[in-house]
Design a protein around this motif. Structure first.
Motif, short mmCIF file in Angstrom:
data_model
loop_
_atom_site.label_atom_id
_atom_site.label_comp_id
_atom_site.label_asym_id
_atom_site.label_seq_id
_atom_site.Cartn_x
_atom_site.Cartn_y
_atom_site.Cartn_z
N GLY A 68 0.78 -1.25 -0.11
CA GLY A 68 0.01 0.22 -0.12
C GLY A 68 0.71 1.24 0.05
N TRP A 69 1.97 1.19 0.80
CA TRP A 69 2.69 2.53 0.94
C TRP A 69 3.57 2.81 -0.44
N ILE A 70 3.95 1.39 -1.04
CA ILE A 70 4.85 1.52 -2.35
C ILE A 70 3.85 2.31 -3.31
N LEU A 71 2.59 1.83 -3.31
CA LEU A 71 1.49 2.70 -4.26
C LEU A 71 1.42 3.84 -4.09
N CYS A 72 1.20 4.40 -2.89
CA CYS A 72 0.92 5.54 -2.45
C CYS A 72 2.38 6.42 -2.99
N GLY A 73 3.73 6.04 -2.64
CA GLY A 73 4.85 6.60 -2.97
C GLY A 73 4.82 6.61 -4.59
N VAL A 74 4.47 5.82 -5.21
CA VAL A 74 4.44 5.77 -6.92
C VAL A 74 3.57 7.09 -7.21
N GLY A 75 2.35 7.16 -6.67
CA GLY A 75 1.47 8.37 -6.78
C GLY A 75 1.81 9.51 -6.49
N LEU A 76 2.61 9.68 -5.32
CA LEU A 76 3.33 10.98 -4.96
C LEU A 76 4.32 11.31 -6.06
N ALA A 77 5.11 10.37 -6.30
CA ALA A 77 6.42 10.60 -7.24
C ALA A 77 5.60 11.14 -8.52
N ALA A 78 4.72 10.60 -9.35
CA ALA A 78 4.06 11.14 -10.48
C ALA A 78 3.44 12.39 -10.42
N ALA A 79 2.69 12.77 -8.95
CA ALA A 79 2.20 14.14 -8.72
C ALA A 79 3.57 15.21 -8.72
N LEU A 80 4.47 14.71 -8.01
CA LEU A 80 5.83 15.45 -7.78
C LEU A 80 6.19 15.69 -9.41
N ALA A 81 6.09 14.93 -10.19
CA ALA A 81 6.85 14.86 -11.60
C ALA A 81 5.88 16.03 -12.32
N GLU A 82 4.73 15.98 -12.11
CA GLU A 82 3.64 16.71 -12.74
C GLU A 82 3.77 18.22 -12.47
N PHE A 83 4.04 18.37 -10.93
CA PHE A 83 4.31 19.62 -10.48
C PHE A 83 5.39 20.29 -10.92
N SER A 84 6.65 19.36 -11.04
CA SER A 84 8.12 19.77 -11.57
C SER A 84 7.95 20.41 -12.86
N HIS A 85 7.27 19.53 -13.80
CA HIS A 85 6.94 20.05 -15.27
C HIS A 85 6.17 21.36 -15.29
N GLY A 86 5.40 21.47 -14.44
CA GLY A 86 4.66 22.83 -14.64
C GLY A 86 5.35 23.87 -13.99
N TYR A 87 6.06 23.85 -12.93
CA TYR A 87 6.77 24.88 -12.45
C TYR A 87 8.08 25.13 -13.07
N ALA A 88 8.91 24.12 -14.08
CA ALA A 88 9.72 24.50 -15.11
C ALA A 88 9.00 25.18 -16.21
N ASP A 89 8.03 24.83 -16.66
CA ASP A 89 7.26 25.50 -17.84
C ASP A 89 7.22 27.01 -17.44
#
Length: 395
Positions: A68-89
């Motif tokens: 369960g925590w691994i899946l939560c971590g993957v979801g958080l990593a994906a959200a952080l990736a989307e935020f990083s792309h948005g901030y970089a743009d």
């Protein structure tokens, strides 16, 4: 950790992931940069929602299960990736904010596939379904996975030069003296983990009781579908189109957390053997019909090349031929699947067919009773078999 605390932490991580994802989308659309395909945006949002929600459900009910925590971590990593792309743009568009933050966001966006893909390819297989290793002997493989992911990420982050997703940004942390030795080391550790993780799951399946085998089958089915879809979708970009291929790949990837959640929480409600059987049959049937249809169209087009409307006629004839081919093809494929993967069911069916043919000609009651007892014991394998015959004259 109690179930209540795990539930609060899990839903808190889910809320944080959704907030980061939506904020990243807002920053990206507010900038003047190329936002890319809308399907890619939907992919990230879907990954964040499904992985985070399924991970939270598992963690809230089984707090000690690491899945369960691994899946939560993957979801958080994906959200952080989307935020990083948005901030970089946004930083590239407005040049607002410290340069180091904008470049760091672009760097993580370029490397976000590492925390997204590798934990699922290693720890999900090593720890599924109860969150523990098969035995202590597999601890070195787990350490190789953990160190390999960290070293691969750090080594890639130290490669100097332009970033892959942002060619206009030069890596602010580029350092060849460290990147050169870290990259082969991380690759070696990851190779050990990527080979050892599925071997661990196979060994667990061979040693597991019936219930745990059912759970592993769910994940194995989702993994097989994801692997086949990834290869077929990537190879078929030019045939089916980029959008269709991306959607197919997305759905297959989302099947991993859904299958893991179903296996851990609800596997007793569904017969996975029936699901696998139908997936094999209809997958093979679809491939057979597609090949038959394409071959028929091409052959008829060559034959009817000089006739007006030859292309339309070949398509119509091929469609009718494929439709008529469905029923016999499905029967043959079903028999082949049962014979190869469900041998016990296939043998039972053959035994019943043989008994039915003998039943029409057999007149000896004692012989018939013995054969009936044997057929029931062989096909159904009950603990005890007995046959009661009514006395003559009694209905």
């Amino acid at each position: 950790m109690s179930s209540r605390a795990a539930r609060r932490l899990g839903w808190g991580l889910t809320a944080l992931s959704l907030a980061l994802c939506l904020l990243g989308e807002g920053l990206s659309f507010a900038s003047a940069q190329d936002h890319g395909d809308l399907v890619v945006t939907i992919e990230f949002v879907a990954i964040v929602v499904v992985f985070s929600a399924m991970g939270t459900l598992i963690a809230s009910r089984q707090p000690r299960n690491a899945i369960g925590w691994i899946l939560c971590g993957v979801g958080l990593a994906a959200a952080l990736a989307e935020f990083s792309h948005g901030y970089a743009d946004q930083w590239l568009d407005t040049d607002a904010g410290p340069d180091v933050l904008g470049k760091t966001a672009g760097l993580y966006g370029s490397l976000s596939w590492i925390p997204l893909v590798l934990p699922c390819a290693t720890f999900l297989l090593l720890l599924f379904p109860d969150g523990r290793l098969v035995s202590r002997r597999w601890r070195p493989v787990a350490w190789c996975a953990a160190l390999g992911i960290v070293i691969a990420f750090v080594g890639s982050a130290l490669i100097p030069g332009p970033l892959e997703d942002y060619p206009t940004i030069v890596n602010p942390y580029g350092l060849n003296t460290l990147a050169d030795p870290l990259q082969p080391l991380g690759l070696t550790l990851l190779l050990i983990a990527l080979v050892g993780s599925p071997v661990s799951l196979i060994l667990r399946f061979r040693r597991a009781p019936a219930d745990e085998r059912q759970q592993i089958k769910w994940l194995a089915l989702a993994g097989a579908v994801a692997a086949v879809t990834l290869v077929a979708g990537t190879a078929g970009y030019d045939v089916v189109g980029k959008t269709v291929a991306n959607v197919a790949i997305l759905l297959s990837v989302l099947g991993l957390p859904l299958a893991a959640g179903t296996a851990i929480l609800r596997y007793r409600l569904y017969d996975i053997d029936v699901v696998i059987n139908r997936a094999l049959v209809y997958g093979a049937l679809t491939a057979t019909l597609a090949v038959t249809y394409l071959a028929s169209v091409l052959s008829l087009q060559l034959v009817l090349e000089g006739i007006t409307q030859g292309s339309g006629l070949s398509v119509a004839v091929s469609t009718l031929a494929a439709a008529g081919f469905v029923r016999p093809a499905r029967a043959r494929i079903q028999a082949a699947v049962d014979r190869r993967f469900y041998r016990r069911r296939y043998n039972s069916q053959r035994t019943l067919e043989a008994f039915s043919s003998k039943l029409r000609d057999e007149v000896d009651l004692d012989s018939l009773s013995a054969q009936l007892n044997w057929v029931v014991a062989d096909t159904m394998q009950p603990a005890h078999v007995s046959l009661w015959l009514a006395p003559p004259g009694r209905r």
